[in-house]
Design a protein around this motif. Structure first.
Motif, short mmCIF file in Angstrom:
data_model
loop_
_atom_site.label_atom_id
_atom_site.label_comp_id
_atom_site.label_asym_id
_atom_site.label_seq_id
_atom_site.Cartn_x
_atom_site.Cartn_y
_atom_site.Cartn_z
N ASP A 113 3.16 6.30 -5.59
CA ASP A 113 2.78 6.51 -6.99
C ASP A 113 1.65 7.52 -7.12
O ASP A 113 1.62 8.34 -8.04
N PHE A 114 0.71 7.45 -6.18
CA PHE A 114 -0.40 8.41 -6.18
C PHE A 114 0.12 9.83 -6.00
O PHE A 114 -0.32 10.76 -6.68
N MET A 174 1.63 7.38 -12.70
CA MET A 174 1.40 6.39 -11.65
C MET A 174 1.83 5.00 -12.09
O MET A 174 2.20 4.17 -11.27
N HIS A 232 0.82 -1.20 0.00
CA HIS A 232 0.00 0.00 0.00
C HIS A 232 0.86 1.27 0.00
O HIS A 232 0.48 2.28 -0.58
N SER A 274 7.33 2.86 -12.63
CA SER A 274 7.85 2.23 -11.41
C SER A 274 8.84 3.11 -10.66
O SER A 274 9.12 2.87 -9.48
N ASP A 307 -3.27 2.06 -7.31
CA ASP A 307 -2.47 3.02 -6.56
C ASP A 307 -3.35 3.96 -5.74
O ASP A 307 -2.99 4.34 -4.62
N CYS A 308 -4.50 4.32 -6.28
CA CYS A 308 -5.44 5.17 -5.54
C CYS A 308 -5.93 4.47 -4.28
O CYS A 308 -6.06 5.09 -3.21
N ASP A 355 3.65 1.62 -1.56
CA ASP A 355 4.06 1.81 -2.95
C ASP A 355 2.96 2.53 -3.73
O ASP A 355 3.24 3.44 -4.52
N GLY A 356 1.71 2.14 -3.50
CA GLY A 356 0.59 2.82 -4.17
C GLY A 356 0.48 4.27 -3.74
O GLY A 356 0.20 5.15 -4.57
#
Length: 280
Positions: free
Chosen positions: A91-92, A109, A85, A112, A238-239, A87-88
Motif C-alpha cells: 500500500d505504501f 493507501m 507488514h 484495498s 501502512d508506513c 500488505d502495508g
C-alpha cells in the motif's frame, strides 16, 4: 508480571496469526490502551516470528536444498504474520509511487486493491529477501532471520515515537498505537532488539557485519521517515509496515555485503581454481 503478560499477548494477537483465543484471549483482555503499551513487546514478537522461520529453515534444510528451505521459511513467516507488514509495504508503494498530494496519497493507501507500484514493490522485496538468504551460509540464516526481524521492528518503533500519526479517522487500525505509545515503551522495544543482536554479535564476533546491518536499516528508515514527513506530515499503519519490511531487507543486505566481501558466512564464497593439476 500479569499485566506484562497481558500486554505481550495483546501484541501477539494484533501483530501475528498465532492463536490467542478462548480463555487466553479473555485473560489478555484486549483494549486500545493495552495495544498501545504492548508496543514495548513488538520487537519480542518479531523475534518469535524470526525464530519460527529459523526453525522451519533448519528443519527443511536437513532434506532440501537451501533455496527451497529459504522459500519454506519465508512462507512460514508470511503465515505467522498474515502478511501484515507486507500488505502495508504494498500500500505504501502504491501511495508514494505517485506524485500525489497528501489527501490523495492517504486515499490510495486506504484502497484495498493493489496497484502496479505495490505489485512491483512486493515482488522485488520478496525476491530480494529470498536471494539474500539463499546466498548466506546455512549457519548464518537463522541468526540473520532473528536479528533482522527484531531490528526492523525497532526501526518502526523509532518512527512511531518521532512522528505524529497522519490519519484523522477514529477507526484507523494503527490509531490506538499512535495515540498511546510512550517513550518508555519504545525504549524497552528498542532495548530488547539491541540486546538480542548484541548477544548474537558477541557470539559470532562479527561486529562489522552487524554494524553495517544496523546502519543500513537505520539509513533506510531515516530516508523513508523523511518522505513520510514531507508528504504526509506523519505516518500511518501502512508506513510502519513499509519501514519494517524495507529495514529488514536492508539489514539482511548489510550482513550479506560484509560477509560476502570477507568471504565468510556466504554459501557461494568458496572459489575453486579451474586450472588442471600439472601432475595430471
Amino acid at each position: 508480571m500479569t499485566e506484562q503478560l497481558r500486554l505481550f499477548l495483546v501484541a501477539l494477537q494484533f501483530y501475528t496469526r498465532i492463536p490467542v483465543t478462548g480463555a487466553l484471549a479473555r485473560f489478555a483482555d484486549f483494549t486500545p490502551q493495552r495495544l498501545a503499551h504492548g508496543t514495548r513487546w513488538f520487537t519480542l514478537v518479531g523475534g518469535l516470528v524470526g525464530l519460527v522461520t529459523a526453525v522451519v529453515f533448519a528443519a527443511a534444510s536437513l532434506v532440501l536444498p537451501q533455496s527451497v528451505a529459504v522459500l519454506l521459511a519465508m512462507a512460514a513467516g508470511l503465515l505467522t504474520t498474515g502478511a501484515f507488514h507486507e500488505d502495508g509495504f504494498a500500500d505504501f508503494c502504491d501511495g508514494f509511487g505517485t506524485h500525489s498530494d497528501r489527501e490523495r496519497t492517504l486515499a490510495i493507501m486506504r484502497d484495498s486493491r493493489i496497484g502496479t507500484y505495490g505489485a512491483v514493490g512486493i515482488a522485488m522485496l520478496l525476491a530480494g529477501r529470498f536471494e539474500t538468504l539463499s546466498l548466506l551460509d546455512p549457519s548464518w540464516v537463522g541468526m540473520a532471520l532473528v536479528s533482522s526481524a527484531m531490528g526492523s521492528r525497532a526501526c518502526a518503533v523509532l518512527v512511531m515515537v518521532s512522528l505524529p500519526y497522519a490519519r484523522d479517522e477514529a477507526d484507523a487500525k494503527a490509531k490506538p498505537i499512535a495515540v498511546g505509545v510512550r517513550r518508555s515503551d519504545a525504549a524497552i522495544a528498542v532495548g530488547l532488539a539491541l540486546a538480542v543482536i548484541g548477544w548474537i554479535v558477541s557470539w559470532t564476533g562479527e561486529w562489522l557485519a552487524f554494524g553495517w546491518s544496523i546502519g543500513l536499516g537505520l539509513g533506510v528508515t531515516a530516508w523513508l521517515r523523511r518522505g513520510m514527513r514531507r508528504r504526509l506530515g506523519g505516518y500511518t499503519g501502512d508506513c510502519l509496515g513499509a519501514v519494517q519490511q524495507a529495514a529488514e531487507l536492508a539489514m539482511l543486505l548489510g550482513l550479506l555485503a560484509v560477509l560476502y566481501t570477507a568471504g565468510a558466512g556466504v554459501g557461494d564464497a568458496v572459489v575453486v581454481d579451474p586450472a588442471p593439476d600439472a601432475d595430471h
